[in-house]
Design a protein around this motif. Structure first.
Motif, short mmCIF file in Angstrom:
data_model
loop_
_atom_site.label_atom_id
_atom_site.label_comp_id
_atom_site.label_asym_id
_atom_site.label_seq_id
_atom_site.Cartn_x
_atom_site.Cartn_y
_atom_site.Cartn_z
N SER A 21 12.89 0.07 15.23
CA SER A 21 14.12 -0.26 15.94
C SER A 21 13.93 -0.63 17.41
CB SER A 21 15.11 0.91 15.84
OG SER A 21 14.60 2.04 16.53
N GLU A 22 12.74 -0.42 17.96
CA GLU A 22 12.49 -0.70 19.38
C GLU A 22 12.68 -2.20 19.66
OE1 GLU A 22 11.77 -1.45 23.02
OE2 GLU A 22 11.83 0.67 22.48
N PRO A 23 13.62 -2.55 20.56
CA PRO A 23 13.89 -3.97 20.84
C PRO A 23 12.67 -4.78 21.28
CG PRO A 23 15.63 -2.61 21.75
CD PRO A 23 14.55 -1.67 21.27
N TYR A 24 11.76 -4.19 22.03
CA TYR A 24 10.59 -4.94 22.47
C TYR A 24 9.65 -5.25 21.30
CZ TYR A 24 11.36 -4.77 27.56
OH TYR A 24 11.84 -4.95 28.84
N HIS A 30 18.50 -4.06 26.53
CA HIS A 30 18.55 -3.40 25.22
C HIS A 30 17.42 -2.37 25.10
CE1 HIS A 30 21.49 -6.40 24.12
NE2 HIS A 30 20.65 -7.34 24.52
N HIS A 31 16.25 -2.71 25.63
CA HIS A 31 15.12 -1.78 25.65
C HIS A 31 15.47 -0.54 26.48
CE1 HIS A 31 11.05 -0.22 26.26
NE2 HIS A 31 11.23 -0.36 27.56
N VAL A 34 15.74 -9.27 27.00
CA VAL A 34 15.80 -8.16 26.06
C VAL A 34 15.77 -6.81 26.79
CG1 VAL A 34 14.58 -7.06 24.11
CG2 VAL A 34 14.77 -9.54 24.22
N THR A 55 11.02 -5.48 17.87
CA THR A 55 11.79 -6.32 16.94
C THR A 55 12.06 -7.71 17.51
OG1 THR A 55 13.94 -5.50 17.73
CG2 THR A 55 12.89 -4.29 15.90
N GLN A 56 12.13 -7.83 18.84
CA GLN A 56 12.41 -9.13 19.48
C GLN A 56 11.15 -9.84 19.97
OE1 GLN A 56 15.62 -10.42 19.41
NE2 GLN A 56 15.79 -8.65 18.05
#
Length: 97
Positions: free
Chosen positions: A74-77, A26-27, A23, A79-80
């Motif tokens: 919306s932060e990938p860390y 994306h972050h 991830v 949301t994922q």
């Protein structure tokens, strides 16, 4: 702008580091966008005893609480499911010299 200290610790399950690394691009892209918009002050990884990434610290700035909330959503860390805990505190960067 209001500044914030974000302290986040990763999940510790088996595969957590591999998930983080997948991830991470994306972050970092999201952080670049924050920087372009004037919201990113600094950031980096918290390392464990093995020197592996185990969390993050960021100093961010936003005009409104709504912008902060939008970043969190919306932060990938987040949301994922990379960061297990995320602590956000008001912060003020010291202007020295």
């Amino acid at each position: 702008m209001n500044q914030y200290l974000v302290t986040a610790y990763d999940y510790t399950d088996e595969g957590a580091l591999e998930r983080r690394m997948s991830v991470r691009p994306h972050h970092l892209d999201a952080a670049k966008t924050l920087k372009e918009n004037g919201n990113y002050v600094l950031g980096g990884a918290i390392l464990n005893d093995k020197g592996e990434m185990a969390g993050s610290v960021m100093v961010l700035q936003f005009d409104t609480e709504e912008e902060l909330a939008a970043w969190q959503q919306s932060e990938p860390y987040i949301t994922q499911k990379i960061w297990e805990t995320v602590d956000v505190k008001p912060f003020k960067v010291a202007n020295v010299g």
